[in-house]
Design an enzyme around this catalytic site. Structure first.
Site, mmCIF file in Angstrom:
data_model
loop_
_atom_site.group_PDB
_atom_site.id
_atom_site.type_symbol
_atom_site.label_atom_id
_atom_site.label_comp_id
_atom_site.label_asym_id
_atom_site.label_seq_id
_atom_site.Cartn_x
_atom_site.Cartn_y
_atom_site.Cartn_z
ATOM 1 N N ASP A 109 3.346 -0.343 4.126
ATOM 2 C CA ASP A 109 4.612 -0.885 3.804
ATOM 3 C C ASP A 109 4.406 -1.679 2.474
ATOM 4 O O ASP A 109 3.142 -1.638 1.907
ATOM 5 C CB ASP A 109 4.850 -2.242 4.696
ATOM 6 N N ASP A 110 5.459 -1.838 1.655
ATOM 7 C CA ASP A 110 5.662 -2.777 0.698
ATOM 8 C C ASP A 110 5.522 -2.053 -0.799
ATOM 9 O O ASP A 110 5.309 -2.679 -1.729
ATOM 10 C CB ASP A 110 4.831 -3.988 0.669
ATOM 11 N N HIS A 160 12.340 0.678 2.910
ATOM 12 C CA HIS A 160 12.023 -0.825 3.030
ATOM 13 C C HIS A 160 12.950 -1.848 2.509
ATOM 14 O O HIS A 160 12.271 -2.840 2.176
ATOM 15 C CB HIS A 160 10.497 -1.063 3.157
ATOM 16 N N HIS A 164 12.956 -6.338 -0.505
ATOM 17 C CA HIS A 164 12.239 -7.044 0.381
ATOM 18 C C HIS A 164 12.750 -8.384 1.120
ATOM 19 O O HIS A 164 12.089 -9.261 1.200
ATOM 20 C CB HIS A 164 10.939 -7.269 -0.185
ATOM 21 N N HIS A 261 -0.947 -2.265 4.526
ATOM 22 C CA HIS A 261 0.003 -2.471 3.464
ATOM 23 C C HIS A 261 -0.658 -1.851 2.276
ATOM 24 O O HIS A 261 -2.072 -2.033 2.096
ATOM 25 C CB HIS A 261 0.046 -3.863 3.347
#
Length: 752
Positions: A109-110, A160, A164, A261
């Site tokens: 993620d991210d 995603h 955010h 991550h």
């Protein structure tokens, strides 16, 4: 003595008067300037858009950092909450899919992050393991090359969100925008779109609540597959490598969607833990796949729909064969995506460059303030210590030249103020083809020593040269037809000519119509900017401009340099620089005060300052060879020219960066810190202005308008200068434009 001519005949009744040559020229000039005004505004708009785009990419507008926790999930089906980590909506019905036993779906993620994502990709490539990356759209647009490599390597990507944010707090329109913008970024970066989605702050299915469930339903109806996790490494907590590996390991034999991550913070522990984790799971007999691979293995008897959002179609990936979640971007989506990536690339280059420029501008601005304060104080003490100490008092008569074109509102007040003077003068009114009876008004006053010289309309420089030719005395004073002098103005103005090296003297121009808001703003500018500058330049012996409203010259010096030139629109600056280069000294006499009528409307103000700034650029370019002048006559080129270019062209052009970055910082960085910084700069300017008002013995109450001046008036001056630069760079040619006068400055006003 006068040169009489019959007054112009009135136009025939019912017939429209034909426009004069100057009116026709002004009309042509205005028509030519409109595209340049538009170009200047477009440049400003482009800069604003770049700044907003960069800020939006780095920190969403409003800084929405809310994360919902503890909400009920009464509307969420139990089989979703208790089901597998992959949520689809075939036929509109919520269905979950589990990862097959002995199978790991590595999800990240991210990202993408230029430091950590690249290291993750290298590890995956080394171990021949695919990953599924849920990407933040703003990061994709900033680092498209990483995404392109990621996809070419055979990895899978998902959405995603773009900024955010917790989507459960956002409106339907905002959710749609977050998804679509991320898809555009993917299209521009790698030429694909995706059907995979993971919401920020919602890694496991138990995070679905009554607020977020409609988001999943809506996206499911659009063909998106929402992906959760079975095990979370919690690597963002940085618990240590062993803990990350332990927490990411599923129960023996069970398949799992696992969360790591690759961005969002310092990820060195993740980078160290990932190879150990892969080796551990392979040793246990696990295989690694993507989300699409897991779904293919656990496909239910009901066929899974293959949605194609964003005008896309299946894309063949070189590293991993057909990735079902990826679709080739086509049509408008592809081109809009590429445009987004290009715009972000411009922003990524522009903003750091502007930041560096801001540092330079800030240092220059603060340095200028410091220099102005120090030198202005020295100038004031020096001049008042040797008041009229130039030599024997100058008592002989002088010639005052008043060029006038359609000055019927002001000419009487101008001439009467000269007639009240305490120094002997002859007054030469040069009527430059006026059509409003200016010459007749001047003659009808019957004032002693006034001569009216008529000429066909040829412009202010020609009128001044004509006046110099008619002047009887060796010292000539030049002024505007809308200006009034105090009784002692001429006496003060001519005293420096006791020094034979002095060729010209600048007087102290004041705004007479300061009762309006625009007039008050110009009053502050005249006292703080123009007069503090003149004190500084006088002490440095490189005065760049004798103001047209009040200036005195040796007739010999003016003739030596060829008189007033019409090569530029700033004939006063042009003549002043020419006098420097001819070896004459130019000084400032603060006690010689003149009251002038400043523009009373924004349109008139724009026209005047546009002419000033453009004319100054013309004069500087015309005298660019002064940089190589030798000896005393080269002082202006060595000192004055660099200072004028820096303080009157370069710094003002880039000074808007201070305000732009203030707004940028307020929106995207730290509102309080940015506001305090802006107030600090304003405080420095107020101190400078207060000192300037003290030197000129002005009342301080006008300083109350300074904050508003900084917010509105200064921005307009920036635009005027940018407009002038655009005109200069595009080779434009501007003519004199007559400003509308009201005659409001009837008598010399008092200070304040």
């Amino acid at each position: 003595m006068t040169t009489p001519t019959p007054p112009p005949a009135p136009p025939a009744r019912g017939r429209r008067r034909a426009p004069s040559r100057m009116e026709r020229a002004a009309g042509r000039a205005a028509a030519l300037q409109r595209p340049r005004v538009l170009l200047a505004l477009l440049l400003l708009l482009a800069l604003t858009c770049v700044m907003l785009l960069d800020g939006y990419l780095r920190a969403e507008v409003g800084g929405d950092e809310r994360v919902r926790t503890g909400a009920s999930a009464g509307d969420v089906p139990d089989d979703v909450l208790d089901g597998g980590p992959i949520l689809t909506f075939p036929g509109g019905r919520a269905t979950t899919v589990s990862v097959p036993d002995k199978t790991i779906v590595l999800t990240f993620d991210d990202g993408p992050d230029p430091t950590w994502t690249q290291q993750v990709l290298e590890i995956l490539d080394t171990y021949d393991v695919p990953g599924t990356f849920f990407l933040v759209g703003s990061m994709v647009s900033r680092h498209p090359d990483i995404v392109r490599n990621m996809v070419e390597q055979g990895n899978e990507v998902g959405v995603h969100a773009f900024t955010h944010v917790d989507l459960s707090y956002q409106s339907t329109a905002r959710v749609t925008r977050e998804i679509e913008q991320t898809q555009l970024a993917l299209a521009g970066a790698a030429g694909i779109t995706t059907t995979l989605f993971r919401a920020p702050y919602s890694s496991e299915t138990d995070a679905i609540d009554d607020y977020s469930w409609p988001v999943y339903e809506s996206l499911g109806a659009d063909g998106y597959t929402s992906v959760f996790v079975d095990t979370d490494s919690d690597d963002w907590k940085r618990p240590g490598v062993s803990k990350i590996v332990e927490w990411a390991t599923p129960e023996d034999g069970e398949g799992a969607s696992v969360l790591f991550h690759d961005a969002g913070g310092e990820r060195s522990q993740t980078i160290e833990a990932l190879p150990k984790y892969i080796e551990k799971m392979k040793a246990k007999g696990y295989t690694f796949t993507t989300v699409s691979g897991a779904m293919a293995e656990q496909q239910s008897t009901q066929p899974q729909q293959s949605p194609q959002p964003q005008e896309s179609q299946p894309a063949q990936q070189s590293g991993g064969g057909l990735q079902a979640a990826h679709h080739r971007a086509t049509g408008a989506t592809l081109y809009e995506g590429k445009a987004l990536i290009a715009a972000v690339a411009v922003a990524e280059w522009t903003v750091p460059a502007l930041s560096a420029g801001l540092v330079v501008v800030g240092v220059a601005v603060m340095g200028r303030f410091a220099m102005m304060l120090v030198l202005a104080r020295r100038h004031h003490r020096k001049r008042n210590r040797r008041r009229f100490g130039w030599g024997p008092p100058v008592t002989g008569p002088v010639s005052v030249i008043v060029p006038a074109y359609n000055e019927k509102e002001c000419i009487e007040a101008t001439l009467r103020s000269l007639a009240r003077g305490t120094h002997p003068v002859e007054i030469i009114v040069v009527d430059d083809g006026s059509t409003d009876g200016t010459a007749e008004i001047a003659e009808s006053l019957g004032l002693p020593g006034v001569r009216v010289v008529r000429q066909a309309n040829a412009g202010k420089p020609a009128a001044l040269n004509n006046g110099v030719r008619h002047a009887r005395y060796d010292i000539v004073v030049m002024m505007d037809g809308d200006t009034v002098f105090e009784p002692d103005t001429v006496r003060h103005l001519v005293q420096p000519f006791a020094d034979p090296s002095v060729g010209a003297v600048a007087g102290n121009a004041k705004v007479g119509n300061r009762r309006t808001l625009i007039g008050a703003w110009q009053h502050i500018e005249y006292v703080m900017g123009f007069n503090l500058d003149r004190r500084m330049y006088d002490l440095l012996r490189c005065m760049p401009t004798i103001p047209g409203a009040i200036g005195a010259f040796r007739r010999e010096a003016v003739l030596q340099v060829g008189g007033m030139s019409d090569d530029t629109l700033a004939e006063d600056t042009d003549l002043t620089i020419a006098l420097h280069r001819a070896g004459w000294r130019v000084v400032y006499e603060e006690h010689a005060r003149a009251w002038t009528e400043a523009p009373a409307s924004l349109g008139q103000l724009w026209s005047q300052r546009y002419r000033w700034s453009y004319g100054t650029m013309q004069a500087l370019w015309k005298h660019r060879r002064s940089l190589t002048d030798k000896g005393p006559s080269g002082r202006f080129g060595r000192v004055g020219m660099p200072l004028v270019v820096l303080f009157q062209v370069v710094t003002p052009v880039f000074a808007p960066l201070i305000d732009v970055f203030t707004v940028y910082s307020m929106l995207f960085v730290d509102f309080r810190a940015a506001l305090l910084a802006w107030l600090a700069v304003l405080g420095v300017q107020v101190v400078c202005a207060a000192y300037a008002f003290r030197l000129d013995r002005e009342k301080y109450r006008y300083l109350l308008m300074m904050p508003l001046q900084q917010l509105a008036y200064r921005q307009m001056m920036y635009l005027v200068l940018i407009h002038s630069c655009v005109t200069a760079l595009t080779g434009g040619r501007l003519r004199w434009q007559k400003l509308k006068r009201t005659g409001e400055v009837g008598t010399p006003a008092g200070s304040g």
